[in-house]
Design an enzyme around this catalytic site. Structure first.
Site, PDB file in Angstrom:
ATOM      1  N   SER A 115       0.853  -1.192   0.000  1.00 35.03           N
ATOM      2  CA  SER A 115       0.000   0.000   0.000  1.00 35.03           C
ATOM      3  C   SER A 115       0.886   1.238   0.000  1.00 35.03           C
ATOM      4  CB  SER A 115      -0.912   0.006   1.226  1.00 35.03           C
ATOM      5  OG  SER A 115      -1.780   1.118   1.198  1.00 35.03           O
ATOM      6  N   GLU A 116       0.462   2.266  -0.750  1.00 36.74           N
ATOM      7  CA  GLU A 116       1.304   3.448  -0.936  1.00 36.74           C
ATOM      8  C   GLU A 116       1.626   4.182   0.364  1.00 36.74           C
ATOM      9  OE1 GLU A 116      -1.952   4.350  -3.953  1.00 36.74           O
ATOM     10  OE2 GLU A 116      -1.572   2.569  -2.724  1.00 36.74           O
ATOM     11  N   ASN A 117       0.781   4.007   1.383  1.00 34.73           N
ATOM     12  CA  ASN A 117       1.029   4.732   2.633  1.00 34.73           C
ATOM     13  C   ASN A 117       2.085   4.065   3.505  1.00 34.73           C
ATOM     14  OD1 ASN A 117      -0.855   2.644   3.091  1.00 34.73           O
ATOM     15  ND2 ASN A 117      -1.602   3.612   4.951  1.00 34.73           N
ATOM     16  N   GLY A 118       2.736   3.019   2.994  1.00 32.85           N
ATOM     17  CA  GLY A 118       3.881   2.466   3.702  1.00 32.85           C
ATOM     18  C   GLY A 118       3.652   1.151   4.395  1.00 32.85           C
TER      19      GLY A 118
END
Length: 207
Positions: free
Chosen positions: A39-42
Site C-alpha cells: 500500500s502506498e502509505n507504507g
C-alpha cells in the site's frame, strides 16, 4: 470482479490494490499462492479486508480503509513505498476506473467540477507498475459505456491498462501495441449485450 482479478495474481508477486472493489481482491487469493500486497502509505504485507470484529482503526490502507496485517507485515515511509512503485518493483496493480479508452488510456482520479482531495498514488502506479488491471462496472450510472474510444475525463495515464474486468466481461491485450480482446463473458452476458454497451473497438477470442 475481485475474485476474477485474484486469479491473475501469481506466486511470488508483489501487488498493489486500489481502493474500493480492488481491496476485496485480498479476500480471494488462493491459500497456496504466496503474494505480498503493498500500500502506498507504507504498508508491505496487507492481510484480507477485515470483518467487523477484526476492524482496527489504526491499520489502514492508502484509501483510509481499515485493513488487516499479517505476521510478516512491515511498515516503511511513504518515500520508501513510492520508491518501490517508481522503481518497478511491483508486478501488478488492480485499480478502479471511471473510463478506459481502447488504446489503454485510463481516467480514474477526478471528475471536473467535483471535489477531489488529490490524485493519490494512481499516476505513480500506472507509470511504475509492470501490469495494470482495471475493475469497473461496464457502464456508468446513467448507462454511458465506460470502455470508450477515447477518455472524456482527465487522464491518469496514457496506454497503461493491460486488462479490464467489468461486471459483464473480461478484456485483455497481449501487449500495449495490440487491441483489447474480449476473452470472457460474465454469467448471463451475451456478445450482443457487450457490443451494445461498449464504445471501444475490440476483437473477440472467447475461451
Amino acid at each position: 470482479m475481485a475474485a476474477r482479478a485474484a486469479a491473475e495474481l501469481h506466486d511470488g508477486y508483489y501487488a498493489n490494490l486500489g481502493i474500493g472493489i480492488p481491496t476485496l481482491v485480498a479476500n480471494h487469493i488462493a491459500p497456496d499462492i504466496d503474494i505480498t500486497l503493498q500500500s502506498e502509505n507504507g504498508m508491505l504485507g496487507l492481510g484480507p479486508f477485515p470483518d467487523e470484529i477484526d476492524v482496527d482503526a489504526d491499520i489502514i490502507n492508502a484509501g483510509k480503509q481499515t485493513i488487516t496485517e499479517l505476521p510478516r507485515t512491515s511498515y516503511c515511509s511513504s518515500a520508501d513505498s513510492f520508491g518501490m512503485i517508481r522503481g518497478g518493483h511491483i508486478q501488478l496493480s488492480v485499480l478502479g476506473a471511471m473510463e478506459v479508452a481502447e488504446n489503454g488510456d485510463l481516467a480514474n482520479w477526478m471528475v471536473p467540477g467535483k471535489m477531489v482531495k488529490g490524485p493519490g498514488g494512481a499516476m505513480d502506479l500506472v507509470a511504475g507498475v509492470k501490469r495494470i488491471i482495471v475493475l469497473m462496472d461496464h457502464v456508468s450510472k446513467n448507462g454511458t459505456p465506460k470502455f470508450r474510444k477515447s477518455c472524456t475525463l482527465p487522464l491518469t495515464g496514457t496506454n497503461v491498462v493491460d486488462m479490464i474486468i467489468s461486471n459483464l466481461a473480461v478484456f485483455e491485450r497481449p501487449d500495449r501495441q495490440s487491441p483489447f480482446v474480449l476473452r470472457e463473458l460474465a454469467p448471463g452476458a451475451t456478445r450482443e449485450a457487450i457490443a451494445a454497451l461498449t464504445e471501444a473497438h475490440y476483437l473477440e477470442e472467447l475461451s
